[in-house]
Design an enzyme around this catalytic site. Structure first.
Site, PDB file in Angstrom:
ATOM      1  N   PRO A 195      19.442 106.246 -11.050  1.00  0.00           N
ATOM      2  CG  PRO A 195      17.563 107.493 -11.685  1.00  0.00           C
ATOM      3  CD  PRO A 195      18.477 106.397 -12.163  1.00  0.00           C
ATOM      4  CB  CYS A 196      19.599 104.393  -6.083  1.00  0.00           C
ATOM      5  SG  CYS A 196      21.344 104.781  -5.944  1.00  0.00           S
TER       6      CYS A 196
END
Length: 288
Positions: free
Chosen positions: A254-255
């Site tokens: 989850p950047c």
């Protein structure tokens, strides 16, 4: 909901995503809340039809989406749902508390394998519809190694973007093999998205950063400087930002949960509208 209903690659699905994309852009640019009447009329649909379509694609109503898409939402997240990664690690990655529910299974290739730029590696690929538009999914027999989104870049550019990361690999179209993982990744499979098997292909420092991203719970955010501290190099904020931007497995690693210290969204490789949609969807679907 059946697999066919959830993942359609036909013209109607593409048209509907185009409608929702335009709606999200309109809502994002509006200085004041936009009524359902106004947005539905702008899209050329009845109120009921647009409401159903928007809720199916985005996961929440247009009204709720606007509440989570305000310019101050990122700052609110940072103030109210900020995750200190060091504390998360100290609490134990398998802890059952709300701040950490990490069940993801992943494996990383060795530095030597990475240096060979994918030589000897067979990567399967296929296109799937996702809550964020058309997605190119790539994987090996060990798990998903790449997810990219075509809404902003276009299909050809999104696919080339991932393929150029491992130029010596052999690429084979095989959506049948990838479909169960793709369904699971986007919440339509039998397991949780966080249990989707992943195969991380990157340099050692990149993998350390991506591991830190995996420690951010859904609905929460952290900062680039926090990630730098978590990987043991607090001064490497710029290098962390680069590694975050090179994350090949969007959404599952989850950047989009990494924000600037000021509360700004920062950049996003696949387009800021996609990042906003991801944060809004996770916030509304997470416990308060």
């Amino acid at each position: 909901m059946t697999e066919h209903q959830t993942f359609t690659a036909d013209a109607e699905g593409s048209y509907h995503y185009g409608v929702i994309r335009r709606a999200i852009e309109l809502l994002d640019q509006a200085e004041e809340p936009v009524s359902l009447d106004a947005i539905a009329a702008e899209m050329g649909m009845s109120n009921a039809h647009f409401q159903r379509l928007f809720s199916r694609w985005v996961g929440i109503s247009p009204k709720k989406y606007q509440q989570y898409l305000t310019l101050g939402h990122a700052k609110t997240l940072l103030a109210e749902r900020f995750t200190t990664l060091e504390a998360s690690h100290a609490a134990g990655l398998s802890g059952s508390g709300r701040l950490h529910d990490l069940f993801v299974r992943w494996e990383a290739m060795s530095p030597g394998e990475f240096a060979r730029k994918g030589a000897g590696l067979e990567i399967r690929w296929g296109w799937f519809e996702s809550p964020f538009g058309p997605a190119i999914v790539m994987g090996t027999d060990k798990g998903i190694c790449g997810i990219g989104f075509a809404a902003e870049l276009g299909a050809e550019a999104a696919m080339d973007d991932l393929m150029q990361r491992w130029p010596s690999a052999e690429f084979t179209e095989d959506p049948v093999m990838l479909r169960p993982w793709a369904l699971q990744a986007f919440g339509a499979g039998s397991g949780k998205p966080d249990t989707t098997p992943l195969f991380l292909i990157g340099a050692p420092f990149q993998i350390k950063v991506w591991e830190a991203l995996l420690a951010i719970p859904s609905g929460h955010v952290t900062t680039y400087s926090e990630i730098a501290r978590a990987v043991g190099n607090p001064r490497a904020v710029r290098a962390v930002g680069t590694a975050v931007g090179r994350n090949p497995i969007s959404w599952l690693i989850p950047c989009h949960r990494a924000l600037r210290k000021s509360g700004g969204l920062g950049g996003y490789h696949w387009g800021l509208p996609v990042k906003r949609a991801m944060l809004a969807l996770e916030t509304v679907n997470s416990p308060a």
